[in-house]
Design an enzyme around this catalytic site. Sequence first.
Site, short mmCIF file in Angstrom:
data_model
loop_
_atom_site.label_atom_id
_atom_site.label_comp_id
_atom_site.label_asym_id
_atom_site.label_seq_id
_atom_site.Cartn_x
_atom_site.Cartn_y
_atom_site.Cartn_z
N CYS A 191 0.85 -1.20 0.00
CA CYS A 191 0.00 0.00 0.00
C CYS A 191 0.88 1.25 0.00
O CYS A 191 0.59 2.24 -0.68
CB CYS A 191 -0.90 0.02 1.22
SG CYS A 191 -1.97 -1.42 1.43
N HIS A 195 0.99 4.93 -1.89
CA HIS A 195 0.34 5.98 -1.11
C HIS A 195 1.24 6.64 -0.07
O HIS A 195 0.78 7.49 0.69
CB HIS A 195 -0.92 5.41 -0.47
CG HIS A 195 -1.89 4.90 -1.50
ND1 HIS A 195 -2.45 5.72 -2.46
CD2 HIS A 195 -2.34 3.64 -1.75
CE1 HIS A 195 -3.24 5.00 -3.24
NE2 HIS A 195 -3.19 3.74 -2.85
N ARG A 233 -12.31 -1.03 -1.85
CA ARG A 233 -11.11 -0.46 -2.48
C ARG A 233 -9.88 -1.28 -2.14
O ARG A 233 -9.00 -1.48 -2.98
CB ARG A 233 -10.93 1.00 -2.05
CG ARG A 233 -9.81 1.72 -2.79
CD ARG A 233 -10.04 1.74 -4.28
NE ARG A 233 -8.98 2.45 -4.99
CZ ARG A 233 -8.68 2.24 -6.27
NH1 ARG A 233 -9.37 1.37 -6.98
NH2 ARG A 233 -7.71 2.92 -6.84
N CYS A 237 -7.44 -2.83 -4.93
CA CYS A 237 -6.00 -2.59 -4.96
C CYS A 237 -5.23 -3.91 -4.99
O CYS A 237 -4.25 -4.05 -5.72
CB CYS A 237 -5.58 -1.76 -3.75
SG CYS A 237 -6.03 -0.01 -3.86
#
Length: 276
Positions: A191, A195, A233, A237
């Site tokens: 992640c 991000h 989400r 992802c």
Amino acid sequence: MKKTLLALVGAGLLFGGVAANATPEQDRLNLDKYFTNKYPDIKLDKYVYGALAFDADSMAQYDSIMDFPPFGTVVDQGQKMWDTPFKNGKTYASCFPNSGKNVAGNYPYFDDKAGKVVTFENAINTCRTTNGEEAYKLGDPATMGKLTSYARTLSDGMLMNIKVNGAAAQAAYEKGKAQFYSRHGQLGFSCASCHVYNAGNHLRSELLSPIIGQATHWPVFRGGENLVTLQNRYVGCHKMIRAVPFAIGSEEYNDLEYFHSYISNGLPMKASVFRK
């Protein structure tokens, strides 16, 4: 999971200034500092708009769309669901303090008796079953998604207020943190790859949003009335990086949401918004 995290941190530090042995508040402050240093012209509260914080033109388009959001009827349907009494005459509002206003920002929380993280969606299902109704399928856009598209708007403007108190809660937070920073799937992404390290950069045609502020604005609507919850989400992802996703409502995703939400502490919530 913890071994994977330790392998990533090397000398004890993750990229973005997040330390393996840091407290949750140190993690949050370190990430705030990381993005402030990287993008000094962007105020932290602007990150509640996700990638739009990096693009003034897209932000202007967003403001225009939100004057007359294309998904208004869906939120209205969610409000009708929220206000419709159960068979016993009670409503969702009876299950929450202040009739459900300014409460969603306290979720997820760690339930010491149950020994696990409880999300807002879990709390809504508990409300349903306590009042003799069947639980909704977590992440279902037609039921739980539609209901929370309205229920979360009751907390718009509330500052995210996630608590991590006690050893068990800390352990769940650390599992969520490990999930966020560990690499997954055939592409080997975490992640954080998108991000934290690459937030503000483009991946193909998509401008990547930062972890800060991400948990404040769900559900979102993409391309009109296509409703997406936060854990939907997560699934998306994982699929994009060719990883096998966990189940929505699993311990893995609930712990991830716990960590993810804590990092947005102090930022205002804004549910049911439009995203590309």
